[in-house]
Structure formats: structure tokens, C-alpha cells
Design an enzyme around this catalytic site. Structure first.
Site, PDB file in Angstrom:
ATOM      1  N   ASP A  13       0.816  -1.220   0.000  1.00 28.45           N
ATOM      2  CA  ASP A  13       0.000   0.000   0.000  1.00 28.45           C
ATOM      3  C   ASP A  13       0.848   1.268   0.000  1.00 28.45           C
ATOM      4  O   ASP A  13       0.452   2.294   0.558  1.00 28.45           O
ATOM      5  CB  ASP A  13      -0.967   0.024   1.202  1.00 28.45           C
ATOM      6  CG  ASP A  13      -1.905  -1.160   1.195  1.00 28.45           C
ATOM      7  OD1 ASP A  13      -2.336  -1.550   0.092  1.00 28.45           O
ATOM      8  OD2 ASP A  13      -2.198  -1.695   2.278  1.00 28.45           O
ATOM      9  N   HIS A  41      -4.574  -1.886  -5.727  1.00 24.51           N
ATOM     10  CA  HIS A  41      -3.744  -0.810  -6.287  1.00 24.51           C
ATOM     11  C   HIS A  41      -4.671   0.306  -6.759  1.00 24.51           C
ATOM     12  O   HIS A  41      -5.444   0.115  -7.695  1.00 24.51           O
ATOM     13  CB  HIS A  41      -2.889  -1.337  -7.438  1.00 24.51           C
ATOM     14  CG  HIS A  41      -1.845  -2.324  -7.006  1.00 24.51           C
ATOM     15  ND1 HIS A  41      -0.926  -2.862  -7.872  1.00 24.51           N
ATOM     16  CD2 HIS A  41      -1.548  -2.831  -5.791  1.00 24.51           C
ATOM     17  CE1 HIS A  41      -0.128  -3.678  -7.199  1.00 24.51           C
ATOM     18  NE2 HIS A  41      -0.494  -3.685  -5.936  1.00 24.51           N
TER      19      HIS A  41
HETATM   20  P1  GDP Z   1      -0.577   0.143  -3.613  1.00 21.73           P
HETATM   21  O1  GDP Z   1      -1.251  -1.090  -3.108  1.00 21.73           O
HETATM   22  O2  GDP Z   1       0.887   0.161  -3.346  1.00 21.73           O
HETATM   23  O3  GDP Z   1      -0.870   0.401  -5.069  1.00 21.73           O
HETATM   24  O4  GDP Z   1      -1.192   1.370  -2.798  1.00 21.73           O
HETATM   25  P2  GDP Z   1      -2.752   1.628  -2.431  1.00 21.73           P
HETATM   26  O5  GDP Z   1      -3.446   2.080  -3.640  1.00 21.73           O
HETATM   27  O6  GDP Z   1      -3.320   0.457  -1.715  1.00 21.73           O
HETATM   28  O7  GDP Z   1      -2.624   2.778  -1.337  1.00 21.73           O
HETATM   29  C1  GDP Z   1      -2.164   4.038  -1.639  1.00 21.73           C
HETATM   30  C2  GDP Z   1      -3.285   5.063  -1.380  1.00 21.73           C
HETATM   31  O8  GDP Z   1      -2.753   6.352  -1.322  1.00 21.73           O
HETATM   32  C3  GDP Z   1      -4.334   5.114  -2.455  1.00 21.73           C
HETATM   33  O9  GDP Z   1      -5.568   5.429  -1.886  1.00 21.73           O
HETATM   34  C4  GDP Z   1      -3.843   6.239  -3.368  1.00 21.73           C
HETATM   35  O10 GDP Z   1      -4.891   6.858  -4.104  1.00 21.73           O
HETATM   36  C5  GDP Z   1      -3.262   7.169  -2.373  1.00 21.73           C
HETATM   37  N1  GDP Z   1      -2.093   7.952  -2.825  1.00 21.73           N
HETATM   38  C6  GDP Z   1      -1.052   7.525  -3.600  1.00 21.73           C
HETATM   39  N2  GDP Z   1      -0.121   8.494  -3.666  1.00 21.73           N
HETATM   40  C7  GDP Z   1      -0.558   9.528  -2.933  1.00 21.73           C
HETATM   41  C8  GDP Z   1      -0.017  10.812  -2.584  1.00 21.73           C
HETATM   42  O11 GDP Z   1       1.093  11.167  -2.944  1.00 21.73           O
HETATM   43  N3  GDP Z   1      -0.765  11.592  -1.762  1.00 21.73           N
HETATM   44  C9  GDP Z   1      -1.986  11.230  -1.292  1.00 21.73           C
HETATM   45  N4  GDP Z   1      -2.645  12.058  -0.506  1.00 21.73           N
HETATM   46  N5  GDP Z   1      -2.528  10.032  -1.614  1.00 21.73           N
HETATM   47  C10 GDP Z   1      -1.819   9.181  -2.407  1.00 21.73           C
HETATM   48 MG    MG Z   2      -2.810  -1.626  -1.860  1.00 19.23          MG
END
Ligand code: GDP
Ligand code: MG
Length: 426
Positions: A13, A41
């Protein structure tokens, strides 16, 4: 030709989906090489907001071919649902832009059932599974008791194989868990329904990659979860059941001879962890609640509140090393803007000593965080698009992390949207 792996450095995440969606602009192919529908993701772009589980995050870019490699847990039922969801928002999913390896094993309904039953049996010792069947699936794969996607094309063989597997599986379901059994008929019906729908995407992806490599196409490997969840080098047994490391990418994609020219490790500006297991830097109470709220830290797949803490330098340095990361993408820096002072776990205290080395998993329960504080910047940075746009304190925080973990931070993400990014040129 240049290949790149985008991997999680910590517990998952970190924002891999967000980074892959951005970076696919420069790649021809995106491949998921491990894990399955337990991934979440999140991608926000001009097409909308999506939580991808099995589909690679390159699915939104025209001209990009997305591949599910032999290493993934292929759940046809959930994949069909996911394809319907993204199509409903106007995203094209066709055999031209989605290819599924004929060697990918199929995650069957009993895998999800067994996951649930085992977590119930474990009770307060549970692993915190997402109950998507991942652990039973990979156990079966290594016991050579799974059906490969390519087998869907041979009905007679499929029936015989399903019968063979069920004879054994029913022994476990009944004998160990006293659970209801699956019949061959319902299994074949299920395979017919959902397997049938994904058949058009199934092909010899090894051949596809071979041709692509000859043509000099560039490949982006998209990992699920992070280093600390790697089955071999993570916090065992609080890991997932596959290899989340970049080193596994060529194998799980069916191109073991491919070189990975760049590994981008995604690191969140603070820590989060879903599920059970030691989490040394964990915050509790009011402090945790504020950070969770600020970062909207609730699982994309499960909706569960994520455990939160400050950035953990010990775990992150280990993650960077094990992934062989050459560059870091630091995400969610904007979330920390509310803090007066920014906590960072710089070392672990273990057996009366302060240590920088990530300990053996069973030692982690005893480890305590050593925390240092950095000055906050007290302003909204979500509009920053260059290094110079960031306040001095934010730059110091980034520079400190870079030095502490020994890896260049090339990307700084300050928002969830595709263009909320600062790219630092070397
Ligand atoms: P992944 O599983 O690694 O792809 O990550 P996730 O999607 O589960 O979690 C990352 C969360 O943070 C998601 O809700 C994204 O929309 C959000 N997100 C990603 N980058 C940023 C950022 O730079 N700032 C903010 N505020 N939210 C972000
Ligand atoms: Mg995730």
C-alpha cells in the site's frame, strides 16, 4: 530496451498502482508476476478512480499490453468482475491489451473457503489474511495440485484433472475442517462459466514476451505488496505466500532471462501495515487516529483500518537493499503537512542496544522504536510540481531519508492524481 520493476519497499500500500499508472507512459508492456486479487492498487486518472486487484495498472494506457504472468494467483471469478467494472467506466479490455499466461494456476473457490476456515481455526493467532485464498492457493501450487489456465482448452483432460484434485481436496475439507465438499459437476460448471469468459485472453505469454524482447519492447514489472511481506525474506509467517521481490519478476513473468535495468522502490512518507504481525514503529491512540485520517488509511481491498506509524528507517533500509532498488518514489508526502513535528523511527532498541540492522522475524516482537523528530512545514504542498516548490523543511525530510536509506529519491508524490508528482532530474 530498458525494463523496470516497480516494487513495494515496506508492508504494501505504498502507492505502487499510482506510480505504475504514471510510469506506463514510457513502457510497452506491464506485467503482474505474483500475488492475486488480494492486491488493492488505487489509480486515479482522467478515466476515474479505480481499485485494481489483479489487472495490471497499465490497463488505462492505450497501446500498452498488460500481462498476468505464470506467477499470479488467477481467480477468474474476481477477474471477470474487475474487467466488468473497468469496462463500465469506459476502459477497453481486449485480447490485444490483456494477456493471461496459459501457465498461470487457477485460484479455485475452495482456496477462498480454506483461507477462511484456517483463519477461523487460528482464532487469536490468525495471520490477518484478506481471505482471498492466496495461502491455500500457493500451497496447492507447490503441491502440484492446481489447474493451469491452459488446461481450460481441453475439456476431457480438464474433467479428469479436476476429479483427481477434488478427490484429494475433499479429504482435507472434510477430514481437517469438517466442511462442505465440492462436487466435480459444480467445479466444472464454475470453470466453464468464469474460465470460459477469460479464455480469449489466455495465450502463450512466454512466446509473446520472446517476440517482444526481440523487438526491443520495454517491460514494466508491477509487484504486489512489499518487501516485508515476501515469503522468503519478509516477516515470516506474517508474509504473503509469494515473492514480492523484484528478483522474482522475470520468473513470475515467464521471462527468466530478462534483465531488470531499473528497480523503483515505492516508499510511503510514513508507515502503514494491514493485518497481523509485529509492526515496531506502530502508533496508537490519538496520534495514530490523526495520521490514519489524514492519509485515508483504509484498505483498498478490505476497507480495514490500516495500522499506522512514522517512517521506519530500519525496515525501509532493509527493503531497499532486498529489492535492489536504484531509485525511490516517495509517496503521500502531502499527508504529513498537518504535523508540527515529524516523527521518524531511526533505529530499533533490542536487548538494551540501539540497532540499525533489521532483526530476524521472531526478534521483532521485542524491538522498540527509537524516534527522532523533524520540523514540520505547516503548509499545503499538494500543488508542488518541482523540488523548488517544496518548503525547506520538506526538502530536509526528503534529503534525510535519502541519506539514511542510501538510495536516491527521484519521485515525490504529493497527491493521488496522476500529475501530482515531482520528478527530480539527476
Ligand atoms: P498500492 O497497493 O501500493 O498500489 O497502494 P494503495 O493504492 O493500496 O494505497 C495508496 C493510497 O494512497 C491510495 O488510496 C492512493 O490513491 C493514495 N495515494 C497515492 N499516492 C498519494 C499521494 O502522494 N498523496 C496522497 N494524498 N494520496 C496518495
Ligand atoms: Mg494496496
Amino acid at each position: 530496451m530498458s525494463n523496470c520493476a516497480v516494487v513495494g519497499i515496506n508492508w504494501g500500500d505504498e502507492g505502487k498502482g499510482r506510480m505504475v499508472d504514471l510510469l506506463t507512459e514510457k513502457y510497452d508492456i506491464v506485467v503482474r508476476y505474483q500475488g492475486g486479487g488480494n492486491a488493492g492498487h488505487t489509480v486515479i486518472n482522467e478515466k476515474g478512480k479505480f481499485a485494481l486487484h489483479l489487472l495490471p495498472s497499465g490497463i488505462f494506457r492505450e497501446g500498452v499490453v498488460n500481462v498476468l504472468g505464470n506467477g499470479v494467483a488467477l481467480d477468474p471469478e474476481n477477474l471477470c468482475r474487475e474487467i466488468d467494472d473497468v469496462r463500465a467506466k469506459g476502459v477497453a479490455v481486449t485480447p490485444d491489451n490483456l494477456k493471461i499466461s496459459s501457465r498461470a494456476s487457477i485460484l479455485m473457490p475452495w482456496h477462498r473457503k480454506l483461507d477462511e476456515l484456517e483463519e477461523l481455526r487460528l482464532a487469536d493467532k490468525k495471520y490477518g489474511s484478506t481471505k482471498q485464498g492466496i495461502a491455500p492457493f500457493y500451497s496447492d501450487k507447490y503441491q502440484k495440485k492446481t489447474i493451469l489456465a491452459g488446461e481450460l482448452f481441453d475439456k476431457e483432460h480438464l474433467k479428469a484433472h479436476a476429479e483427481e484434485i477434488l478427490e484429494w481436496k475433499d479429504l482435507i475439507l472434510k477430514g481437517v475442517y469438517g466442511a462442505e465438499l465440492y462436487t466435480v459437476e459444480e467445479t466444472l460448471d464454475w470453470l466453464d462459466e468464469f474460465g470460459g469468459r477469460i479464455k480469449p485472453f489466455i495465450c502463450d505469454t512466454e512466446e509473446f514476451f520472446d517476440e517482444a524482447m526481440k523487438q526491443g519492447k520495454s517491460i514494466l514489472f508491477e509487484a504486489q505488496l512489499g518487501t516485508l511481506r515476501d515469503i522468503d525474506l519478509g516477516i515470516y509467517p506474517y508474509t504473503t505466500s509469494s515473492n514480492t521481490l523484484a528478483a522474482y519478476a522475470p520468473i513470475g513473468s515467464g521471462i527468466p532471462y530478462a534483465s531488470i535495468d531499473n528497480v523503483i522502490g515505492v516508499v510511503k512518507a510514513y508507515s502503514t501495515c494491514v493485518g497481523e504481525g509485529p509492526f515496531v514503529c506502530e502508533l496508537f491512540g490519538d496520534e495514530a487516529e490523526k495520521l490514519r485520517e489524514a492519509g485515508a488509511e483504509y484498505g483498498a481491498k478490505t476497507g480495514r483500518p490500516r495500522r499506522v506509524g512514522p517512517l521506519d528507517i530500519v525496515a525501509t533500509s532493509y527493503g531497499v537493499k532486498m529489492q535492489g532498488a536504484k531509485e525511490i518514489a516517495l509517496t503521500k508526502l502531502d499527508v504529513l503537512s498537518y504535523l508540527d513535528k515529524i516523527p521518524v523511527c531511526v533505529k530499533y532498541e533490542l536487548d538494551g542496544e540501539k540497532k540499525a540492522k533489521f532483526p530476524f522475524p521472531s526478534q521483532l516482537e521485542k524491538a522498540r522504536p527509537v524516534t527522532e523528530y523533524f520540523p514540520g512545514w505547516h503548509c499545503d504542498i499538494s500543488g508542488a510540481r518541482s523540488w523548488e516548490d517544496l518548503p525547506e523543511e520538506a526538502r530536509s525530510y526528503v534529503t534525510f531519508i535519502e541519506r539514511a536509506v542510501g538510495c536516491r529519491i527521484k519521485y515525490i508524490s504529493v497527491g493521488a492524481e496522476r500529475d501530482s508528482i515531482i520528478v527530480r532530474e539527476v
